[in-house]
Write an enzyme that holds these catalytic residues in place. Structure first.
Site, PDB file in Angstrom:
ATOM      1  N   THR A   5       0.817  -1.214   0.000  1.00 52.33           N
ATOM      2  CA  THR A   5       0.000   0.000   0.000  1.00 52.33           C
ATOM      3  C   THR A   5       0.853   1.268   0.000  1.00 52.33           C
ATOM      4  OG1 THR A   5      -1.676  -1.214   1.249  1.00 52.33           O
ATOM      5  CG2 THR A   5      -1.911   1.175   1.147  1.00 52.33           C
ATOM      6  N   TRP A   6       1.835   1.331   0.897  1.00 51.69           N
ATOM      7  CA  TRP A   6       2.632   2.556   1.007  1.00 51.69           C
ATOM      8  C   TRP A   6       3.619   2.685  -0.140  1.00 51.69           C
ATOM      9  CZ3 TRP A   6       2.844   7.229   1.473  1.00 51.69           C
ATOM     10  CH2 TRP A   6       3.868   7.988   2.028  1.00 51.69           C
ATOM     11  N   ARG A  26       7.390  -8.183  -5.559  1.00 47.60           N
ATOM     12  CA  ARG A  26       7.981  -9.504  -5.334  1.00 47.60           C
ATOM     13  C   ARG A  26       7.282 -10.575  -6.163  1.00 47.60           C
ATOM     14  NH1 ARG A  26       6.204 -13.295  -1.967  1.00 47.60           N
ATOM     15  NH2 ARG A  26       4.777 -11.802  -0.993  1.00 47.60           N
ATOM     16  N   ARG A  27       5.978 -10.375  -6.432  1.00 49.25           N
ATOM     17  CA  ARG A  27       5.185 -11.366  -7.160  1.00 49.25           C
ATOM     18  C   ARG A  27       4.971 -10.934  -8.616  1.00 49.25           C
ATOM     19  NH1 ARG A  27       0.031 -11.425  -4.942  1.00 49.25           N
ATOM     20  NH2 ARG A  27       0.436  -9.557  -3.713  1.00 49.25           N
ATOM     21  N   GLY A 128       6.444  10.795   8.680  1.00 51.86           N
ATOM     22  CA  GLY A 128       5.427  11.762   9.081  1.00 51.86           C
ATOM     23  C   GLY A 128       4.070  11.093   9.109  1.00 51.86           C
ATOM     24  N   LYS A 183       5.888   5.200  17.474  1.00 54.65           N
ATOM     25  CA  LYS A 183       4.473   5.566  17.370  1.00 54.65           C
ATOM     26  C   LYS A 183       3.607   4.360  17.011  1.00 54.65           C
ATOM     27  CE  LYS A 183       4.189   5.486  12.695  1.00 54.65           C
ATOM     28  NZ  LYS A 183       3.126   5.028  11.764  1.00 54.65           N
ATOM     29  N   THR A 240      -1.542   8.080  13.409  1.00 58.91           N
ATOM     30  CA  THR A 240      -1.533   6.627  13.566  1.00 58.91           C
ATOM     31  C   THR A 240      -2.436   6.169  14.701  1.00 58.91           C
ATOM     32  OG1 THR A 240       0.753   6.643  12.770  1.00 58.91           O
ATOM     33  CG2 THR A 240      -0.012   4.626  13.788  1.00 58.91           C
ATOM     34  N   VAL A 271       1.004  -5.477   7.078  1.00 54.36           N
ATOM     35  CA  VAL A 271       1.946  -5.621   8.181  1.00 54.36           C
ATOM     36  C   VAL A 271       1.726  -4.498   9.193  1.00 54.36           C
ATOM     37  CG1 VAL A 271       4.376  -5.643   8.842  1.00 54.36           C
ATOM     38  CG2 VAL A 271       3.658  -6.733   6.711  1.00 54.36           C
TER      39      VAL A 271
END
Length: 325
Positions: A5-6, A26-27, A128, A183, A240, A271
């Site tokens: 996602t990031w 990776r895939r 951030g 955090k 977060t 994750v």
């Protein structure tokens, strides 16, 4: 380097800044799907990716001729992954991972330096309040590009500054990385409080005292105290801890509702870095004689030594003291 996602979202940001991006997956099947549909079906299915972004599954192909290599690999896999790559010696290297390595206590920039031989003069950290889905939707957000080299920080700022993603430079790599790692652990604690049914007083108290713990650790390791009042510190912590989009807060909520770590982990491909990093943050604090009771209790819950409600009772039962020493 990393099509989660990031990683995908940051690739979109760099494209929006006017650059071409190669996204490593990776895939091979995910890389093919991204190229065929213009979307990441596994992580951002509703977001149309720029035409200047393409995906590949060969890391050497992805990095060939790159001006900058951006690392979006989970923190505990970073060293092993880098060991199999040949990072270009003339490229800027940007770390997006937020964690402390288990066993070594190394920050992510230290792992990159050791595993890939990248000098501090071409290494930067972007951190951030980085809730990826909001950034992918091009909602306003701000972050910092931190580097020991002001030139490198400015360069990375130029690479990813867009009308919706505002980037500031920062020289305090230590503080920025410690804030980003810790955090996640505090967000687990806040999530547990929410899952247990507690309200704003409990969550605000955890956020505030969590920031105090993070600052203590940072100062002990030579960070600038003001970093923890900025985007990498308070900004990232609030985002977060407050947002249901946060993996760590969501994971903590499920723990508070009674689910086990193993059960929650099996139900998601995302994750939650705090689950893996809480023990390493705790060990780093112990090594430097820094008291971090929230981190300690979260680590005990993750290890199965405490239930969330027992952790709350233990924290509230600690001897009273001064707010600031």
């Amino acid at each position: 380097m990393g099509a989660g996602t990031w990683g995908t979202t940051f690739g979109l940001v760099v494209c929006d800044s006017g650059h071409e991006v190669t996204l490593w997956s990776r895939r091979p099947e995910l890389a093919a799907a991204i190229n065929a549909t213009g979307r990441n079906p596994d992580y951002l299915p509703d977001v149309e990716l720029p035409a200047t972004l393409r995906a590949v599954s060969d890391p050497a192909e992805a990095m060939a001729g790159a001006y900058a290599v951006v690392l979006a690999v989970p923190s505990q896999l970073l060293r092993t992954t880098l060991g199999g790559w040949d990072v270009p010696r003339d490229a800027r290297v940007v770390s997006l991972a937020k964690g402390i390595e288990l066993g070594t206590g190394r920050r992510m920039s230290e792992v990159v330096a050791e595993a890939a031989g990248v000098g501090a003069d071409r290494l930067a950290v972007v951190t951030g309040p980085n809730l990826a889905r909001e950034i992918a939707a091009r909602q306003p957000s701000a972050s910092v590009a931190a580097s020991a080299s002001h030139e490198t920080a400015l360069d990375v700022q130029r690479l990813c500054h867009t009308p919706s993603f505002r980037v500031y430079t920062n020289a305090d790599v230590v503080g920025c990385e410690l804030a980003g790692a810790t955090k996640n652990v505090i967000a687990l604690a806040v999530g547990m409080a929410v899952g247990l049914g507690f309200g704003a007083n409990a969550t605000a108290s955890l956020i505030t005292r969590g920031l105090a713990e993070t600052s203590r650790l940072g100062v002990a390791l030579g960070a600038d105290p003001y970093t923890f009042a900025g985007l990498a510190g308070l900004g990232d912590l609030v985002a977060t801890c407050a947002s249901p989009l946060s993996r760590n807060r969501t994971f903590g909520e499920e723990l508070g509702r009674g689910r086990s770590v193993a059960d929650i982990s099996r139900s998601t491909r995302q994750v939650a870095e705090g689950v893996l990093s809480c023990a390493s943050v705790q060990a780093l604090a112990a090594e430097h004689g820094v008291e971090m009771p929230i981190v300690e209790h979260v680590a005990a819950v993750i290890a199965g030594d405490l239930t969330p409600i027992q952790g709350v009772k233990d924290l509230m039962g600690r001897a009273p003291g001064r707010e600031r020493d």
